[in-house]
Design an enzyme around this catalytic site. Structure first.
Site, PDB file in Angstrom:
ATOM      1  N   HIS A   1       1.945   0.292 -13.354  1.00 41.19           N
ATOM      2  CA  HIS A   1       2.755  -0.903 -13.600  1.00 41.19           C
ATOM      3  C   HIS A   1       4.234  -0.510 -13.556  1.00 41.19           C
ATOM      4  O   HIS A   1       4.624   0.499 -14.150  1.00 41.19           O
ATOM      5  CB  HIS A   1       2.397  -1.498 -14.968  1.00 41.19           C
ATOM      6  CG  HIS A   1       3.163  -2.740 -15.269  1.00 41.19           C
ATOM      7  ND1 HIS A   1       2.868  -3.953 -14.684  1.00 41.19           N
ATOM      8  CD2 HIS A   1       4.245  -2.958 -16.062  1.00 41.19           C
ATOM      9  CE1 HIS A   1       3.724  -4.861 -15.105  1.00 41.19           C
ATOM     10  NE2 HIS A   1       4.570  -4.286 -15.945  1.00 41.19           N
TER      11      HIS A   1
ATOM     12  N   ASN B   1      -4.435   1.781 -13.591  1.00 36.19           N
ATOM     13  CA  ASN B   1      -3.438   0.916 -12.955  1.00 36.19           C
ATOM     14  C   ASN B   1      -2.072   1.557 -13.067  1.00 36.19           C
ATOM     15  O   ASN B   1      -1.829   2.374 -13.961  1.00 36.19           O
ATOM     16  CB  ASN B   1      -3.427  -0.448 -13.672  1.00 36.19           C
ATOM     17  CG  ASN B   1      -2.453  -1.427 -13.040  1.00 36.19           C
ATOM     18  OD1 ASN B   1      -2.359  -1.527 -11.812  1.00 36.19           O
ATOM     19  ND2 ASN B   1      -1.704  -2.150 -13.868  1.00 36.19           N
TER      20      ASN B   1
ATOM     21  N   GLY C   1       0.774  -1.239   0.000  1.00 37.81           N
ATOM     22  CA  GLY C   1       0.000   0.000   0.000  1.00 37.81           C
ATOM     23  C   GLY C   1       0.804   1.287   0.000  1.00 37.81           C
ATOM     24  O   GLY C   1       0.312   2.324   0.446  1.00 37.81           O
ATOM     25  N   SER C   2       2.037   1.244  -0.532  1.00 40.44           N
ATOM     26  CA  SER C   2       2.797   2.505  -0.554  1.00 40.44           C
ATOM     27  C   SER C   2       2.220   3.476  -1.590  1.00 40.44           C
ATOM     28  O   SER C   2       2.247   4.688  -1.387  1.00 40.44           O
ATOM     29  CB  SER C   2       4.284   2.251  -0.808  1.00 40.44           C
ATOM     30  OG  SER C   2       4.524   1.911  -2.151  1.00 40.44           O
ATOM     31  N   ASN C   3       1.672   2.962  -2.685  1.00 38.53           N
ATOM     32  CA  ASN C   3       1.017   3.869  -3.646  1.00 38.53           C
ATOM     33  C   ASN C   3      -0.249   4.464  -3.043  1.00 38.53           C
ATOM     34  O   ASN C   3      -0.552   5.644  -3.278  1.00 38.53           O
ATOM     35  CB  ASN C   3       0.714   3.144  -4.959  1.00 38.53           C
ATOM     36  CG  ASN C   3       1.922   3.133  -5.882  1.00 38.53           C
ATOM     37  OD1 ASN C   3       2.295   4.166  -6.443  1.00 38.53           O
ATOM     38  ND2 ASN C   3       2.551   1.988  -6.025  1.00 38.53           N
TER      39      ASN C   3
ATOM     40  N   MET D   1      -3.056  -7.512  -7.463  1.00 41.84           N
ATOM     41  CA  MET D   1      -2.372  -8.535  -8.253  1.00 41.84           C
ATOM     42  C   MET D   1      -3.333  -9.541  -8.885  1.00 41.84           C
ATOM     43  O   MET D   1      -3.120 -10.752  -8.849  1.00 41.84           O
ATOM     44  CB  MET D   1      -1.306  -9.231  -7.394  1.00 41.84           C
ATOM     45  CG  MET D   1      -0.302  -8.278  -6.782  1.00 41.84           C
ATOM     46  SD  MET D   1       0.442  -7.104  -7.950  1.00 41.84           S
ATOM     47  CE  MET D   1       1.810  -8.088  -8.534  1.00 41.84           C
TER      48      MET D   1
ATOM     49  N   ILE E   1      -8.427  -7.877 -13.993  1.00 44.67           N
ATOM     50  CA  ILE E   1      -9.802  -7.378 -13.894  1.00 44.67           C
ATOM     51  C   ILE E   1     -10.651  -8.140 -14.919  1.00 44.67           C
ATOM     52  O   ILE E   1     -10.268  -8.283 -16.079  1.00 44.67           O
ATOM     53  CB  ILE E   1      -9.827  -5.861 -14.169  1.00 44.67           C
ATOM     54  CG1 ILE E   1      -8.977  -5.106 -13.132  1.00 44.67           C
ATOM     55  CG2 ILE E   1     -11.246  -5.331 -14.215  1.00 44.67           C
ATOM     56  CD1 ILE E   1      -9.470  -5.173 -11.714  1.00 44.67           C
TER      57      ILE E   1
ATOM     58  N   LYS F   1     -15.393 -15.722 -10.733  1.00 39.12           N
ATOM     59  CA  LYS F   1     -14.868 -14.361 -10.801  1.00 39.12           C
ATOM     60  C   LYS F   1     -15.986 -13.327 -10.971  1.00 39.12           C
ATOM     61  O   LYS F   1     -15.937 -12.242 -10.401  1.00 39.12           O
ATOM     62  CB  LYS F   1     -13.884 -14.265 -11.972  1.00 39.12           C
ATOM     63  CG  LYS F   1     -13.112 -12.971 -12.006  1.00 39.12           C
ATOM     64  CD  LYS F   1     -11.942 -13.050 -12.960  1.00 39.12           C
ATOM     65  CE  LYS F   1     -11.142 -11.791 -12.871  1.00 39.12           C
ATOM     66  NZ  LYS F   1      -9.706 -12.028 -12.817  1.00 39.12           N
TER      67      LYS F   1
HETATM   68  C1  GAR Z   1       4.047  -1.346  -7.212  1.00 41.95           C
HETATM   69  O1  GAR Z   1       5.387  -1.366  -7.620  1.00 41.95           O
HETATM   70  C2  GAR Z   1       3.133  -1.477  -8.408  1.00 41.95           C
HETATM   71  O2  GAR Z   1       3.621  -0.829  -9.549  1.00 41.95           O
HETATM   72  C3  GAR Z   1       3.120  -2.966  -8.609  1.00 41.95           C
HETATM   73  O3  GAR Z   1       3.071  -3.493  -7.305  1.00 41.95           O
HETATM   74  C4  GAR Z   1       3.686  -2.596  -6.406  1.00 41.95           C
HETATM   75  C5  GAR Z   1       2.716  -2.296  -5.292  1.00 41.95           C
HETATM   76  O4  GAR Z   1       3.337  -1.585  -4.277  1.00 41.95           O
HETATM   77  N1  GAR Z   1       2.011  -3.357  -9.386  1.00 41.95           N
HETATM   78  C6  GAR Z   1       2.049  -4.376 -10.229  1.00 41.95           C
HETATM   79  O5  GAR Z   1       3.024  -5.051 -10.432  1.00 41.95           O
HETATM   80  C7  GAR Z   1       0.725  -4.640 -10.936  1.00 41.95           C
HETATM   81  N2  GAR Z   1       0.921  -5.539 -12.030  1.00 41.95           N
HETATM   82  P1  GAR Z   1       2.487  -0.870  -3.142  1.00 41.95           P
HETATM   83  O6  GAR Z   1       1.539  -1.929  -2.594  1.00 41.95           O
HETATM   84  O7  GAR Z   1       3.494  -0.446  -2.140  1.00 41.95           O
HETATM   85  O8  GAR Z   1       1.739   0.280  -3.789  1.00 41.95           O
END
Ligand code: GAR
Length: 208
Positions: free
Chosen positions: A117, A115, A20-22, A98, A101, A73
């Site tokens: 990536h 999203n 959850g840092s984003n 992860m 959709i 799903k």
């Molecule tokens: C992030 O690096 C994001 O880009 C990646 O997972 C991480 C989540 O970090 N997403 C993917 O790879 C999606 N295919 P976070 O939980 O700290 O935000």
């Protein structure tokens, strides 16, 4: 050409599976008034995802919706859609969610799911994007904010940031450097949506 959002405060739902840092970076951008939005709801498919604690700390409503509790799903996504409707969401923000959709969500929120990536798409979609970049030997990678369509990380690209790949990089070191850019660019892309500046022309995203 279609306009994705009208100008105004965005009501965001964050879907996340992990750290959850984003999510935190988006919260911070809102607090610092770099982003005209409110996160009204966090949903995770993983019971112990740290993002759920982070939502709780910030007093944001959160739900764990477990795919294994539903027959398929479509039923799982119907449950998500029920929540999204309840909270009158404008945009669904995937932040380390992860799972692919499915049709239900795509139909209910067409071009309203975005999203991030950790690679410069269309290179290195799917899992372990940073390791894929290192293994391929590219000199630059980065991150991509894009609309979600029915492919794997294949939707129209909103914004990208470039990050050099260093000779000694491990996947973790590269991921960490990319993450710094993710935290900036996601909030910036969302703010363009809050200002109603994003249009879609075929698969090209136009920023007006
Ligand atoms: C992030 O690096 C994001 O880009 C990646 O997972 C991480 C989540 O970090 N997403 C993917 O790879 C999606 N295919 P976070 O939980 O700290 O935000």
């Amino acid at each position: 050409m279609i306009r994705i959002t009208k100008p105004g405060r965005l009501r965001l739902a964050v879907l996340a599976s992990g750290r959850g840092s984003n999510f935190e970076a988006i919260c911070q951008a809102i607090e610092e008034e770099r982003l005209n939005a409110e996160i009204v709801l966090v949903i995770s498919d993983k019971k112990n995802a740290p993002v759920l604690n982070k939502a709780q700390t910030r007093k944001i409503d959160f739900f764990h919706i477990a795919p294994e509790d539903y027959p398929d799903k479509a039923a799982y996504e119907q449950e998500i859609i029920k929540r999204l409707k309840e909270y009158d969401i404008t945009l669904v923000v995937l932040a380390g969610y992860m799972r692919l959709i499915g049709k239900e969500l795509l139909k209910a929120y067409q071009w309203k799911i975005i999203n991030i990536h950790p690679a410069l798409l269309p290179s290195f979609p799917g899992l372990n994007a940073q390791q894929q970049a290192i293994d391929y030997g590219v000199k630059f990678s980065g991150c991509t904010v894009h609309f979600v369509d029915d492919g794997v990380d294949s939707g129209p690209i909103i914004m990208q940031r470039v990050v050099p790949v260093l000779p000694e990089d491990s996947a973790e070191a590269l991921a960490e450097r990319i993450l710094i850019e993710e935290h900036q660019v996601y909030a910036e892309a969302l703010q363009l949506l809050a200002k109603g500046q994003i249009y879609l022309d075929g698969r090209r995203v136009i920023i007006k």
